[in-house]
Design a protein around this motif. Structure first.
Motif, short mmCIF file in Angstrom:
data_model
loop_
_atom_site.label_atom_id
_atom_site.label_comp_id
_atom_site.label_asym_id
_atom_site.label_seq_id
_atom_site.Cartn_x
_atom_site.Cartn_y
_atom_site.Cartn_z
N LYS A 6 45.70 55.96 -34.09
CA LYS A 6 46.18 55.84 -33.14
C LYS A 6 45.61 55.02 -32.18
O LYS A 6 45.65 54.09 -31.62
CB LYS A 6 46.17 56.81 -32.26
CG LYS A 6 48.24 57.71 -32.39
CD LYS A 6 48.28 58.37 -31.53
CE LYS A 6 49.76 59.20 -31.61
NZ LYS A 6 50.01 60.27 -30.42
N ALA A 9 45.44 51.52 -34.33
CA ALA A 9 46.16 50.83 -34.33
C ALA A 9 46.03 50.43 -32.73
O ALA A 9 46.91 49.33 -32.10
CB ALA A 9 47.48 52.05 -34.04
N SER A 10 45.94 50.88 -31.65
CA SER A 10 45.76 50.70 -30.20
C SER A 10 44.68 49.53 -30.33
O SER A 10 44.45 48.77 -29.74
CB SER A 10 44.81 51.39 -29.40
OG SER A 10 44.80 51.14 -27.90
N THR A 13 46.30 46.54 -31.94
CA THR A 13 47.11 45.91 -31.52
C THR A 13 46.22 44.83 -30.29
O THR A 13 47.18 43.96 -29.46
CB THR A 13 47.81 47.07 -30.31
OG1 THR A 13 48.85 47.24 -31.27
CG2 THR A 13 49.20 45.85 -29.32
N ARG A 14 45.45 45.70 -29.37
CA ARG A 14 44.84 44.75 -28.51
C ARG A 14 44.19 43.49 -28.84
O ARG A 14 44.23 42.52 -28.37
CB ARG A 14 43.50 45.56 -27.98
CG ARG A 14 44.05 46.80 -27.54
CD ARG A 14 43.34 47.53 -25.88
NE ARG A 14 41.72 47.62 -26.92
CZ ARG A 14 41.64 49.08 -27.29
NH1 ARG A 14 42.51 49.83 -26.91
NH2 ARG A 14 40.86 49.31 -28.22
N TYR A 16 45.11 41.49 -31.29
CA TYR A 16 46.62 41.02 -32.16
C TYR A 16 46.88 40.25 -30.72
O TYR A 16 47.32 39.33 -30.80
CB TYR A 16 47.01 41.91 -32.75
CG TYR A 16 48.93 40.62 -33.48
CD1 TYR A 16 48.63 39.67 -34.28
CD2 TYR A 16 49.90 41.13 -32.21
CE1 TYR A 16 49.28 39.24 -34.67
CE2 TYR A 16 50.93 39.73 -32.91
CZ TYR A 16 51.13 39.40 -34.21
OH TYR A 16 51.99 38.38 -34.38
N ILE A 17 47.52 40.86 -29.51
CA ILE A 17 47.61 40.60 -28.30
C ILE A 17 46.57 38.88 -27.65
O ILE A 17 46.83 38.19 -27.57
CB ILE A 17 47.80 41.29 -26.95
CG1 ILE A 17 48.53 42.58 -27.24
CG2 ILE A 17 48.49 41.19 -25.91
CD1 ILE A 17 48.86 43.84 -26.40
N ILE A 202 42.82 41.54 -37.86
CA ILE A 202 43.37 42.07 -37.66
C ILE A 202 44.28 42.40 -39.16
O ILE A 202 44.80 44.16 -39.22
CB ILE A 202 44.89 41.38 -37.24
CG1 ILE A 202 43.43 41.57 -35.23
CG2 ILE A 202 45.82 41.66 -36.61
CD1 ILE A 202 43.84 40.18 -34.47
N VAL A 206 45.20 45.71 -40.91
CA VAL A 206 46.48 46.22 -41.08
C VAL A 206 47.30 46.40 -41.95
O VAL A 206 48.16 47.75 -43.01
CB VAL A 206 47.75 45.31 -40.60
CG1 VAL A 206 48.99 45.73 -40.81
CG2 VAL A 206 47.03 45.31 -39.35
#
Length: 476
Positions: A6, A9-10, A13-14, A16-17, A202, A206
């Motif tokens: 988790k 993944a968090s 995600t940050r 990537y954003i 990223i 992934v």
């Protein structure tokens, strides 16, 4: 392990954003700069066109001035004053850096152009004054010739300065294009760097995480297949049980609906029988007694009372008896109108509208063929009449309407009963509960029940301050 996944993944995600936001910002910035430069180029072309037109206008005005002073015949039909006005306004707009276009004004900032227009203004003013003298009919011919000489002397200088201004406009436009190209290169390089960092920081993690997850899923898939087989068998049994339970519930619900309908039908039928019996009692019993009382009272009118007050009270008593007789007749009619059984639904509805209009003072219209009786069963005739009666009473009591209309239409094997008013209306959502069933207010539950017993359809259209329209459709 799960907590670590988790966290990874968090973080991904940050990242990537953030990368998407940077790419979007760079793209939007590039589009904004391109759009802005295109607008500026459109404005530059407008300014170059106007500046070039100034040269053309000055030459044409000079030609017209020569033809005017020399009194030569020519075919040029241009208006000298109009051309001179356009020439002057265009120069002032260019000098003031406010050039009008279709969607507003074109403005620009250029110290070089300001200096060039400042240097051009004396030459322009001198030529403009001489053009005005040449065009003035009051000016003598020698004065016009002198003004023309001054124009011919200043015109080469004016054209030279206008050429420099046009070239300066074009030079600044090219500079803006070169600046845009440099900025575009910078934005493209930054976008490529962001995409490269996105792939490195990223997408690569992934991919590694995806490979690990796929491996774990593959290992657990064999175990899940066996469990799925068992679950399928259990689900099949459960579905059979659910279907059987659903069938039983549907049968129970249908039986309940049928029982409720039978009970409601019996209740309404009993009410109608009681209404009929009570109407007969009122008409044949109390009505006849009141009529007899009225006749006896009217016979006493010939008696002379010693006291005038007694005479007045006796007259009031006779009037009161008449009112009671009329009220009794109205109640008897409302309970079971004889015109309904004698002449049919059209005639009964028309009489209902007339009597209600007389009592309420509201304009009530009936739209239907009273000369033709619609053949229908007695329960349907009574049911439609009661629906119209209930809806009409609701409109009179609650709608604050100025006009009410009842329409009865017989089309082939269908009867349509419509009651509309121009009153204050209401929200349909306030008339229904959460499950869509009409609430028992303003007699709507009674109308809905009678419509269901007739196997009909009910439709209500209402808006606040826009009136209400209630439509009942029943098949014969």
């Amino acid at each position: 392990m799960e907590r670590l996944d988790k966290s990874v993944a968090s973080s991904l995600t940050r990242f990537y954003i953030v990368a998407l936001c940077v790419v979007a910002m760079l793209t939007i910035s590039g589009l904004f700069l391109i759009r802005r430069t295109i607008n500026n180029l459109n404005h530059d072309s407008r300014m170059v066109n106007v500046a070039g037109r100034q040269r053309m206008l000055s030459q044409r005005l000079t030609k017209l001035a020569i033809l005017n002073v020399g009194e030569m015949k020519h075919k040029d039909t241009a208006d000298f004053a109009a051309l001179l006005k356009i020439w002057k306004e265009s120069h002032e707009n260019l000098a003031n850096k406010k050039l009008p276009v279709e969607n507003g004004l074109v403005t620009w900032k250029s110290a070089q152009l300001d200096s060039m227009f400042l240097d051009l203004t004396p030459v322009f003013d001198s030529i403009y004054v001489n053009f005005t003298s040449v065009n003035d009919s009051a000016t003598t011919l020698p004065a016009k010739q002198q003004a023309l000489d001054a124009i011919l002397e200043k015109e080469p200088l004016f054209l030279d300065k206008m050429d420099k201004i046009v070239f300066q406009f074009d030079k600044e436009s090219v500079q803006r294009l070169e600046n845009l190209e440099r900025i575009e290169w910078i934005l493209d390089i930054m976008t490529i760097l962001v995409l490269f960092a996105e792939g490195l920081l990223i997408f690569r993690p992934v991919v590694n995480t995806t490979r690990r997850v796929v491996r774990m899923l593959t290992e657990s898939e064999n175990a899940l297949q066996l469990s799925n087989q068992k679950l399928k068998e259990a689900n099949s049994q459960l579905l059979e049980a659910q279907n059987e339970l659903l069938r039983v519930e549907e049968e129970k619900y249908e039986l309940q609906l049928a029982e409720d309908r039978i009970r409601a039908g019996a209740l309404i039928e009993g009410q109608e029988e009681e209404r009929k019996r009570f109407a007969l009692e009122l008409h044949d019993g109390i009505g006849q007694m009141l009529t007899g009382l009225k006749l006896h009272a009217e016979k006493l009118k010939s008696v002379q009372f010693l006291d005038e007050k007694h005479q007045k009270r006796f007259e009031q008593l006779v009037a009161l008896i008449q009112d009671i007789i009329q009220t009794t007749r109205q109640i008897s009619f409302n309970l079971m109108p004889s015109v309904l059984s004698d002449f049919g639904l059209n005639a009964a509805l028309r009489l209902l509208c007339e009597q209600t209009a007389d009592l309420s003072g509201i304009k009530i219209e009936f739209d239907g063929d009273t000369n033709k009786r619609i053949e229908m069963s007695r329960p349907m005739e009574i049911g439609l009449y009661r629906i119209a009666q209930e809806a009409l009473n609701n409109a009179v009591k609650h709608a604050n309407a100025d006009k009410i209309k009842i329409k009865l239409d017989h089309n082939k094997n269908r009867i349509v009963l419509e009651i509309s008013d121009d009153g204050k209306g209401f929200l349909i959502s306030n008339l229904k509960s959460e499950d869509g069933i009409f609430l028992s207010r303003n007699g709507m539950e009674n109308i809905r029940t009678r419509t269901q017993l007739l196997n009909g359809e009910i439709e209500i259209v209402s808006k606040v301050d826009s009136g209400t329209n209630l439509i009942v459709r029943v098949d014969l």
